[in-house]
Design a protein around this motif. Structure first.
Motif, PDB file in Angstrom:
ATOM      1  N   HIS A 189       0.813  -1.210   0.000  1.00  0.00           N
ATOM      2  CA  HIS A 189       0.000   0.000   0.000  1.00  0.00           C
ATOM      3  C   HIS A 189       0.850   1.265   0.000  1.00  0.00           C
ATOM      4  N   HIS A 190       2.055   1.147  -0.520  1.00  0.00           N
ATOM      5  CA  HIS A 190       2.933   2.295  -0.676  1.00  0.00           C
ATOM      6  C   HIS A 190       2.917   2.689  -2.144  1.00  0.00           C
ATOM      7  N   PRO A 191       3.070   3.967  -2.433  1.00  0.00           N
ATOM      8  CA  PRO A 191       3.165   4.349  -3.848  1.00  0.00           C
ATOM      9  C   PRO A 191       4.292   3.576  -4.529  1.00  0.00           C
ATOM     10  N   ASN A 192       4.053   3.203  -5.767  1.00  0.00           N
ATOM     11  CA  ASN A 192       5.000   2.378  -6.511  1.00  0.00           C
ATOM     12  C   ASN A 192       6.060   3.267  -7.173  1.00  0.00           C
ATOM     13  N   CYS A 193       6.911   3.850  -6.341  1.00  0.00           N
ATOM     14  CA  CYS A 193       7.972   4.701  -6.872  1.00  0.00           C
ATOM     15  C   CYS A 193       9.260   4.456  -6.098  1.00  0.00           C
ATOM     16  N   GLU A 194      10.336   5.038  -6.617  1.00  0.00           N
ATOM     17  CA  GLU A 194      11.651   4.798  -6.016  1.00  0.00           C
ATOM     18  C   GLU A 194      11.760   5.317  -4.585  1.00  0.00           C
ATOM     19  N   HIS A 195      10.958   6.291  -4.210  1.00  0.00           N
ATOM     20  CA  HIS A 195      10.991   6.828  -2.844  1.00  0.00           C
ATOM     21  C   HIS A 195      10.590   5.770  -1.808  1.00  0.00           C
ATOM     22  N   PHE A 196       9.835   4.776  -2.230  1.00  0.00           N
ATOM     23  CA  PHE A 196       9.337   3.755  -1.308  1.00  0.00           C
ATOM     24  C   PHE A 196       9.971   2.383  -1.563  1.00  0.00           C
ATOM     25  N   SER A 197      11.056   2.368  -2.294  1.00  0.00           N
ATOM     26  CA  SER A 197      11.720   1.114  -2.619  1.00  0.00           C
ATOM     27  C   SER A 197      12.182   0.361  -1.368  1.00  0.00           C
ATOM     28  N   ASP A 198      12.612   1.081  -0.337  1.00  0.00           N
ATOM     29  CA  ASP A 198      13.076   0.445   0.893  1.00  0.00           C
ATOM     30  C   ASP A 198      11.937   0.035   1.817  1.00  0.00           C
TER      31      ASP A 198
END
Length: 181
Positions: A13-22
């Motif tokens: 449920h996190h946006p699918n972008c590099e900011h949330f990769s971790d």
């Protein structure tokens, strides 16, 4: 709401972008939320192993009950942003999951009135609520640092989801009223 509206966020449920990769496990083309896919399986395994391998005597149940609170202390690491590294996030979720599993076993097997068991299990809901509230705050802060400034109606990874939610009536568009002066 159709399942396709939220399909991109069912497993994470996190946006699918590099900011949330971790914030996610990457398995093939799928992304799995570290919190959910660590916390919930840990609870289930803790309950199963506790029932199978711990003598559920009154004394042990009381010990499990109090030990569970030690594992819940890992919630503080989330609240105070001490889980900056992926491994710390995982260990935090494992700890909270073990604490929740021990707590559930203790409450279910302690010889107390059913109503007290039910009320006691609401504490787990409270802890999950604290974690969810904290998660929303982390996501919001992370999104505000992005070039889209948390505006999911223009964010390329969230825009299709938001548009589907509007289209199927799950979310209503806010109408801006411009007053003339």
């Amino acid at each position: 709401m159709l399942i396709t509206d939220v399909k991109p966020m069912i497993l994470s449920h996190h946006p699918n972008c590099e900011h949330f990769s971790d914030h996610v496990y990457h398995i093939g083309k799928y992304r799995f939320c570290i919190g959910c896919f660590t916390y919930y399986p840990t609870i289930i395994l803790t309950i199963i192993f506790s029932i199978l391998f711990i003598d559920l005597s009154l004394q042990n149940l009381i010990i499990l009950y109090f030990i569970s609170y030690l594992f819940f202390l890992a919630i503080l690491s989330n609240i105070f942003y001490l889980t900056g590294h992926k491994i710390l996030k995982i260990l935090s979720k494992v700890s909270i999951g073990i604490g929740t599993g021990f707590y559930i076993v203790a409450v279910l097997y302690l010889p107390i009135f059913l109503i007290l068991k039910i009320l006691s299990l609401f504490i787990v809901k409270f802890y999950v609520g604290v974690i969810a509230y904290d998660r929303v705050n982390h996501i919001t802060k992370e999104c505000e640092q992005c070039e889209y400034k948390g505006n999911w109606e223009v964010c390329p990874t969230m825009k299709p989801i938001v548009e589907n939610l509007y289209e199927h009536g799950f979310k209503k568009k806010k109408i801006k009223i411009i007053s003339e002066k």
